[in-house]
Design a protein around this motif. Structure first.
Motif, short mmCIF file in Angstrom:
data_model
loop_
_atom_site.label_atom_id
_atom_site.label_comp_id
_atom_site.label_asym_id
_atom_site.label_seq_id
_atom_site.Cartn_x
_atom_site.Cartn_y
_atom_site.Cartn_z
N HIS A 1 0.85 -1.20 0.00
CA HIS A 1 0.00 0.00 0.00
C HIS A 1 0.88 1.25 0.00
O HIS A 1 0.60 2.22 -0.68
CB HIS A 1 -0.91 0.02 1.24
N HIS A 2 1.94 1.17 0.78
CA HIS A 2 2.86 2.29 0.88
C HIS A 2 3.50 2.60 -0.48
O HIS A 2 3.65 3.76 -0.86
CB HIS A 2 3.92 1.95 1.94
N VAL A 3 3.86 1.56 -1.22
CA VAL A 3 4.47 1.77 -2.54
C VAL A 3 3.45 2.44 -3.48
O VAL A 3 3.77 3.37 -4.21
CB VAL A 3 4.98 0.43 -3.14
N VAL A 4 2.20 1.99 -3.42
CA VAL A 4 1.15 2.59 -4.24
C VAL A 4 1.01 4.08 -3.89
O VAL A 4 0.89 4.93 -4.78
CB VAL A 4 -0.21 1.85 -4.05
N ASP A 5 1.09 4.39 -2.62
CA ASP A 5 1.01 5.78 -2.16
C ASP A 5 2.13 6.65 -2.73
O ASP A 5 1.97 7.85 -2.87
CB ASP A 5 1.11 5.85 -0.63
N MET A 6 3.25 6.03 -3.01
CA MET A 6 4.37 6.80 -3.56
C MET A 6 4.25 6.96 -5.07
O MET A 6 4.61 7.99 -5.62
CB MET A 6 5.70 6.13 -3.20
N VAL A 7 3.73 5.93 -5.74
CA VAL A 7 3.63 6.00 -7.21
C VAL A 7 2.45 6.87 -7.65
O VAL A 7 2.52 7.56 -8.65
CB VAL A 7 3.54 4.57 -7.83
N LEU A 8 1.37 6.86 -6.85
CA LEU A 8 0.17 7.61 -7.24
C LEU A 8 0.41 9.11 -7.46
O LEU A 8 0.02 9.64 -8.51
CB LEU A 8 -0.97 7.36 -6.23
N PRO A 9 1.07 9.82 -6.52
CA PRO A 9 1.31 11.25 -6.78
C PRO A 9 2.17 11.48 -8.02
O PRO A 9 1.96 12.45 -8.75
CB PRO A 9 2.06 11.73 -5.52
N ALA A 10 3.11 10.56 -8.29
CA ALA A 10 3.96 10.69 -9.47
C ALA A 10 3.13 10.51 -10.75
O ALA A 10 3.32 11.23 -11.73
CB ALA A 10 5.09 9.66 -9.41
N LEU A 11 2.20 9.58 -10.69
CA LEU A 11 1.32 9.35 -11.84
C LEU A 11 0.43 10.57 -12.08
O LEU A 11 0.25 11.01 -13.22
CB LEU A 11 0.46 8.09 -11.60
N LYS A 12 -0.10 11.12 -10.99
CA LYS A 12 -0.96 12.30 -11.11
C LYS A 12 -0.21 13.50 -11.66
O LYS A 12 -0.77 14.33 -12.35
CB LYS A 12 -1.55 12.66 -9.73
N ALA A 13 1.07 13.60 -11.29
CA ALA A 13 1.86 14.76 -11.69
C ALA A 13 2.41 14.62 -13.11
O ALA A 13 2.80 15.61 -13.73
CB ALA A 13 3.01 14.96 -10.70
N PRO B 1 5.86 9.78 -22.35
CA PRO B 1 6.18 8.35 -22.16
C PRO B 1 6.32 8.01 -20.68
O PRO B 1 6.09 6.88 -20.28
CB PRO B 1 7.51 8.17 -22.90
N GLU B 2 6.70 9.01 -19.87
CA GLU B 2 6.81 8.78 -18.42
C GLU B 2 5.44 8.41 -17.84
O GLU B 2 5.34 7.55 -16.98
CB GLU B 2 7.33 10.04 -17.70
N PHE B 3 4.41 9.09 -18.33
CA PHE B 3 3.06 8.78 -17.86
C PHE B 3 2.73 7.31 -18.15
O PHE B 3 2.24 6.58 -17.30
CB PHE B 3 2.03 9.70 -18.53
N GLU B 4 3.03 6.91 -19.39
CA GLU B 4 2.76 5.53 -19.79
C GLU B 4 3.49 4.54 -18.89
O GLU B 4 2.92 3.52 -18.48
CB GLU B 4 3.19 5.31 -21.24
N ALA B 5 4.74 4.86 -18.59
CA ALA B 5 5.54 3.98 -17.73
C ALA B 5 4.94 3.89 -16.33
O ALA B 5 4.84 2.80 -15.75
CB ALA B 5 6.98 4.50 -17.66
N LYS B 6 4.53 5.03 -15.80
CA LYS B 6 3.96 5.03 -14.44
C LYS B 6 2.62 4.30 -14.40
O LYS B 6 2.31 3.59 -13.45
CB LYS B 6 3.81 6.47 -13.93
N ALA B 7 1.84 4.48 -15.47
CA ALA B 7 0.54 3.78 -15.53
C ALA B 7 0.76 2.27 -15.58
O ALA B 7 0.02 1.49 -14.96
CB ALA B 7 -0.24 4.25 -16.75
N LYS B 8 1.81 1.86 -16.29
CA LYS B 8 2.13 0.44 -16.41
C LYS B 8 2.60 -0.11 -15.05
O LYS B 8 2.17 -1.19 -14.62
CB LYS B 8 3.21 0.26 -17.49
N VAL B 9 3.47 0.65 -14.40
CA VAL B 9 3.97 0.23 -13.08
C VAL B 9 2.81 0.12 -12.09
O VAL B 9 2.73 -0.85 -11.32
CB VAL B 9 5.06 1.21 -12.57
N MET B 10 1.91 1.09 -12.13
CA MET B 10 0.77 1.06 -11.21
C MET B 10 -0.09 -0.18 -11.48
O MET B 10 -0.53 -0.86 -10.55
CB MET B 10 -0.06 2.34 -11.35
#
Ligand SMILES: [Fe+2]
Ligand SMILES: [Fe+2]
Length: 190
Positions: free
Chosen positions: A77-89, A95-104
Motif C-alpha cells: 500500500h505504501h508503494v502505491v502511495d508513492m507511485v500515485l502522486p507521481a502518476l498524477k503529476a 512516455p513517463e506517464f505511460e511507464a507510471k501507468a504500467k507500473v501502477m
C-alpha cells in the motif's frame, strides 16, 4: 450483511478495470479522467482495508506466520502511495506517464493477487462467516462516509488532508485500533 472479502474483491474488479483502460487509452483527457477515477477508487479501498480489514487480520494472526501477509500488504500500500502522486503529476502525453501507468497496473495486479490467493484465504480460516459480515458492515459504513466526503466540494479538501493524516498516523495508533477490534471480537466469542 455484506461479507468483507466479497466487498473487497468487488473493488478489485473495478480497480483492475480502470487500470486496464488507463493503459489502453492514449487521449490525454481520457487518461486524466481515468487517473482521477482510479485515485478515488484506490484511496477509498485502501482506507477501508487499512482501517478495518488489515487491523482485524493482524490482530487475529499476530502469533502466527500469517501475520507476515499483513506486513507485506501494508508495505505494498505504501508503494502505491508513492507511485500515485507521481502518476498524477506526470504529463498525460508523455512516455513517463505511460511507464507510471504500467507500473501502477503491475503493482495493483500483484497486490490484488496476493490478497485474494493468500491473505483472504487465511482470513477465511481465522474468521467465522459472522465476523466477516461484521467487518463488512463496518467497512460499508466507512465507505459511505468516505465517499460522501469525496462527493462534497466543501469536504473534499478535508478528505484529502485526512488521507494524509491517515497515512502519517504513527504505527502505534494503528496497532491500538487493531487491538481494540480484536478484543471486541474475542469478547463476543466468549
Ligand atoms: Fe490492499
Ligand atoms: Fe485490496
Amino acid at each position: 450483511m455484506p461479507n468483507a472479502i466479497t466487498m473487497l474483491k468487488a473493488d478489485h474488479v473495478v480497480l483492475k478495470r480502470i487500470l486496464k483502460q488507463l493503459n489502453e487509452v492514449t487521449a490525454p483527457k481520457q487518461r486524466e479522467r481515468l487517473v482521477a477515477q482510479f485515485e478515488k477508487a484506490i484511496k477509498t479501498h485502501a482506507q477501508i482495508e487499512e482501517e478495518v480489514f488489515y487491523p482485524a487480520f493482524k490482530a487475529r494472526t499476530e502469533k502466527t506466520d500469517d501475520v507476515d501477509m499483513f506486513y507485506e500488504a501494508a508495505e505494498e500500500h505504501h508503494v502505491v502511495d508513492m507511485v500515485l502522486p507521481a502518476l498524477k503529476a506526470a504529463n498525460p502525453k508523455s512516455p513517463e506517464f505511460e511507464a507510471k501507468a504500467k507500473v501502477m497496473k503491475d503493482l495493483i495486479e500483484h497486490h490484488v493477487k496476493e490478497e485474494e490467493t493468500e491473505m483472504f484465504v487465511a482470513a477465511r480460516k481465522v474468521f467465522e462467516d459472522k465476523q466477516l459480515r461484521e467487518l463488512g458492515n463496518l467497512m460499508a459504513e466507512r465507505r459511505e462516509t468516505i465517499e460522501a466526503m469525496w462527493e462534497s466540494p466543501v469536504l473534499r479538501p478535508v478528505k484529502k488532508l485526512q488521507g494524509v493524516a491517515h497515512k502519517i498516523l504513527p504505527t502505534k495508533v494503528k496497532t491500538a485500533k487493531a487491538t481494540a477490534i480484536a478484543k471486541a471480537m474475542e469478547m463476543e466469542e466468549r
